[in-house]
Design an enzyme around this catalytic site. Sequence first.
Site, PDB file in Angstrom:
ATOM      1  N   GLY A 226       0.782  -1.231   0.000  1.00  0.00           N
ATOM      2  CA  GLY A 226       0.000   0.000   0.000  1.00  0.00           C
ATOM      3  C   GLY A 226       0.810   1.275   0.000  1.00  0.00           C
ATOM      4  O   GLY A 226       0.318   2.321   0.426  1.00  0.00           O
ATOM      5  N   LYS A 227       2.037   1.220  -0.501  1.00  0.00           N
ATOM      6  CA  LYS A 227       2.875   2.432  -0.457  1.00  0.00           C
ATOM      7  C   LYS A 227       2.325   3.538  -1.351  1.00  0.00           C
ATOM      8  O   LYS A 227       2.388   4.721  -0.988  1.00  0.00           O
ATOM      9  CB  LYS A 227       4.331   2.103  -0.812  1.00  0.00           C
ATOM     10  CG  LYS A 227       4.564   1.496  -2.177  1.00  0.00           C
ATOM     11  CD  LYS A 227       6.017   1.149  -2.346  1.00  0.00           C
ATOM     12  CE  LYS A 227       6.257   0.489  -3.702  1.00  0.00           C
ATOM     13  NZ  LYS A 227       5.560  -0.823  -3.790  1.00  0.00           N
ATOM     14  N   THR A 228       1.768   3.168  -2.530  1.00  0.00           N
ATOM     15  CA  THR A 228       1.181   4.183  -3.400  1.00  0.00           C
ATOM     16  C   THR A 228      -0.021   4.837  -2.727  1.00  0.00           C
ATOM     17  O   THR A 228      -0.166   6.063  -2.732  1.00  0.00           O
ATOM     18  CB  THR A 228       0.751   3.566  -4.746  1.00  0.00           C
ATOM     19  OG1 THR A 228       1.901   3.026  -5.411  1.00  0.00           O
ATOM     20  CG2 THR A 228       0.106   4.618  -5.648  1.00  0.00           C
ATOM     21  N   GLU A 252       4.194   4.377 -12.779  1.00  0.00           N
ATOM     22  CA  GLU A 252       3.638   3.028 -12.921  1.00  0.00           C
ATOM     23  C   GLU A 252       2.183   3.052 -13.371  1.00  0.00           C
ATOM     24  O   GLU A 252       1.785   2.287 -14.248  1.00  0.00           O
ATOM     25  CB  GLU A 252       3.754   2.281 -11.593  1.00  0.00           C
ATOM     26  CG  GLU A 252       3.297   0.839 -11.670  1.00  0.00           C
ATOM     27  CD  GLU A 252       3.469   0.114 -10.337  1.00  0.00           C
ATOM     28  OE1 GLU A 252       3.715  -1.102 -10.370  1.00  0.00           O
ATOM     29  OE2 GLU A 252       3.338   0.763  -9.282  1.00  0.00           O
ATOM     30  N   GLN A 369      10.607   0.221  -3.995  1.00  0.00           N
ATOM     31  CA  GLN A 369      10.414  -1.218  -3.802  1.00  0.00           C
ATOM     32  C   GLN A 369      11.524  -1.767  -2.917  1.00  0.00           C
ATOM     33  O   GLN A 369      12.677  -1.329  -3.021  1.00  0.00           O
ATOM     34  CB  GLN A 369      10.449  -1.943  -5.150  1.00  0.00           C
ATOM     35  CG  GLN A 369       9.289  -1.612  -6.062  1.00  0.00           C
ATOM     36  CD  GLN A 369       8.064  -2.464  -5.770  1.00  0.00           C
ATOM     37  OE1 GLN A 369       7.866  -2.910  -4.641  1.00  0.00           O
ATOM     38  NE2 GLN A 369       7.236  -2.680  -6.765  1.00  0.00           N
ATOM     39  N   ARG A 388      16.316  -1.719  -2.037  1.00  0.00           N
ATOM     40  CA  ARG A 388      16.740  -2.402  -3.253  1.00  0.00           C
ATOM     41  C   ARG A 388      17.649  -1.528  -4.118  1.00  0.00           C
ATOM     42  O   ARG A 388      17.446  -0.331  -4.227  1.00  0.00           O
ATOM     43  CB  ARG A 388      15.480  -2.773  -4.037  1.00  0.00           C
ATOM     44  CG  ARG A 388      15.696  -3.655  -5.237  1.00  0.00           C
ATOM     45  CD  ARG A 388      14.330  -4.043  -5.779  1.00  0.00           C
ATOM     46  NE  ARG A 388      14.422  -4.633  -7.091  1.00  0.00           N
ATOM     47  CZ  ARG A 388      13.378  -4.934  -7.851  1.00  0.00           C
ATOM     48  NH1 ARG A 388      12.174  -4.718  -7.398  1.00  0.00           N
ATOM     49  NH2 ARG A 388      13.532  -5.475  -9.033  1.00  0.00           N
ATOM     50  N   GLY A 391      22.623   1.327  -1.652  1.00  0.00           N
ATOM     51  CA  GLY A 391      22.723   1.836  -0.290  1.00  0.00           C
ATOM     52  C   GLY A 391      22.756   3.343  -0.264  1.00  0.00           C
ATOM     53  O   GLY A 391      22.590   3.967   0.789  1.00  0.00           O
ATOM     54  N   LYS A 432      14.776   5.643   9.757  1.00  0.00           N
ATOM     55  CA  LYS A 432      15.779   6.709   9.762  1.00  0.00           C
ATOM     56  C   LYS A 432      15.058   8.039   9.842  1.00  0.00           C
ATOM     57  O   LYS A 432      14.079   8.273   9.130  1.00  0.00           O
ATOM     58  CB  LYS A 432      16.650   6.671   8.499  1.00  0.00           C
ATOM     59  CG  LYS A 432      17.673   7.821   8.442  1.00  0.00           C
ATOM     60  CD  LYS A 432      18.422   7.869   7.115  1.00  0.00           C
ATOM     61  CE  LYS A 432      19.362   9.072   7.063  1.00  0.00           C
ATOM     62  NZ  LYS A 432      20.068   9.183   5.771  1.00  0.00           N
ATOM     63  N   ARG A 434      16.540  11.916  10.200  1.00  0.00           N
ATOM     64  CA  ARG A 434      17.691  12.799  10.367  1.00  0.00           C
ATOM     65  C   ARG A 434      17.428  13.914  11.372  1.00  0.00           C
ATOM     66  O   ARG A 434      18.338  14.465  11.960  1.00  0.00           O
ATOM     67  CB  ARG A 434      18.072  13.385   9.009  1.00  0.00           C
ATOM     68  CG  ARG A 434      19.364  14.173   8.982  1.00  0.00           C
ATOM     69  CD  ARG A 434      19.821  14.400   7.560  1.00  0.00           C
ATOM     70  NE  ARG A 434      20.425  13.209   6.977  1.00  0.00           N
ATOM     71  CZ  ARG A 434      20.625  13.031   5.675  1.00  0.00           C
ATOM     72  NH1 ARG A 434      20.251  13.951   4.822  1.00  0.00           N
ATOM     73  NH2 ARG A 434      21.176  11.919   5.220  1.00  0.00           N
TER      74      ARG A 434
END
Length: 462
Positions: A226-228, A252, A369, A388, A391, A432, A434
């Site tokens: 469900g990121k979109t 996409e 992704q 993915r 790094g 993360k 910052r």
Amino acid sequence: MADNNYTARQEANDELLGRKMPFNLLAEQSLLGSILIDPASFDKVADKVAAADFYIEEHQQIFSAMHELFLTSQNIDVVTLIDMLVQKGVYNKSGGEQYIGTLLEVVPSALNIQDYARIVKDKSVLRQLIDVCAEVSETAYAEQESVASVLDNAENKIFAIAQGRDTKNFRTIREVIGDVYAHLKDMNENPEASQGTATGFSGLDRLLAGMGKSDLILVGARPGMGKTSFALNIASNVAAKTGKAVAIFSLEMSAEQLVNRMISSEAMIDSYSLRTGEIKPEDWESMANATARLAKCNILIDDTSGITVTGMKAKLRRVQDLGLVVIDYLQLMQSDKKIDNRVQEVGDISRAMKIMAKDLMVPIICCAQLSRGPESRTDKKPMLSDLRDSGAIEQDADVVMFLYRDEYYKISESGDPNSDALSSVAEVIIAKNRHGSTGTVKMGWIGRYTKFRTIAEDAPGV
């Protein structure tokens, strides 16, 4: 050193053509004289001009000394100003009085100080444009960079001038302290000013303190988590609350598919019904209300496939009052450079996105992704190492958050799609941050409406 070469060449060309750099001596003198006549008037121009906007070097030093006296709450008058200039080595112990006296005689009052400041600033902008054009010409004649790179560099420099940011010169810490002090004062008087752009989800905003200007925010998840939808929910929340423009780059899905999702989420109508057209009579009113609310929002959608960061930046520069950028998703983007190694290419893209966020001074949310790493572990919650391709993504992003739903794996194991409950708990894992702490925020997920929502335990009454 290169800038000096450009300036030297430009001055030589100007001498041959009989041209002079734009500046107005009387306006510069009148501005400085006005401050000496009425030191309180410095408040009116402190945020409009800087020392570098003066063409005469002596005027730059005098204004800089005035600025320092202002920051240290000292009186600005002939005696204190000369003393400061002597300390800085601009004048010797016996020098300076005559010229400072001349500045006092140039202008009768400080009534028109803002007009003088405008003239000085306008001439400064013209000089900056001349310098930038000289640099761009030099780069184009050299033919050592790609055309896309030359164009992007030229646009960046012109845009920086248009936004009032001089990318060529250093800023002294005294100038920055003044800006920080003004910001702290605003936050003290208006506590909400301390928050960045709110996501619209109270639990997430408490942990992040909102999305900061120039922040690159990465939303990572496995396909189907469900990121979109999450990014779209934030986009609609920001557009509705702030009234600012929200730009969405969908690499996409088509613009129509994207809007279908937004309507489903806003109207609480089954997304499958919208795809098939099997809309119940009672849902039409809900859909009409939802589309009316969305239509009031300034949401801009670009569904160009394989767009580059340069292409995005060129379009975003033309957007007025931009508040947020959403990119879906990272791995479908292309680099402006020809890089055979995909890891290096994604790293180049992520760095370019961070630079874009800083240049535009708006938060950028980028979906990404994750690798198959979570599937091979007993604890399937994602971690930073699951990012993915590169790094560098972890390094460039200001905030990295992952979406995780335990039901996603239970459904996969059972093979029964009907086992998905109407509403389930999703975890937003801040891996993360910052600007603050990390942690996990629990949210509600309603799959059929592609909607995330704040749950009661996180924000009572919501």
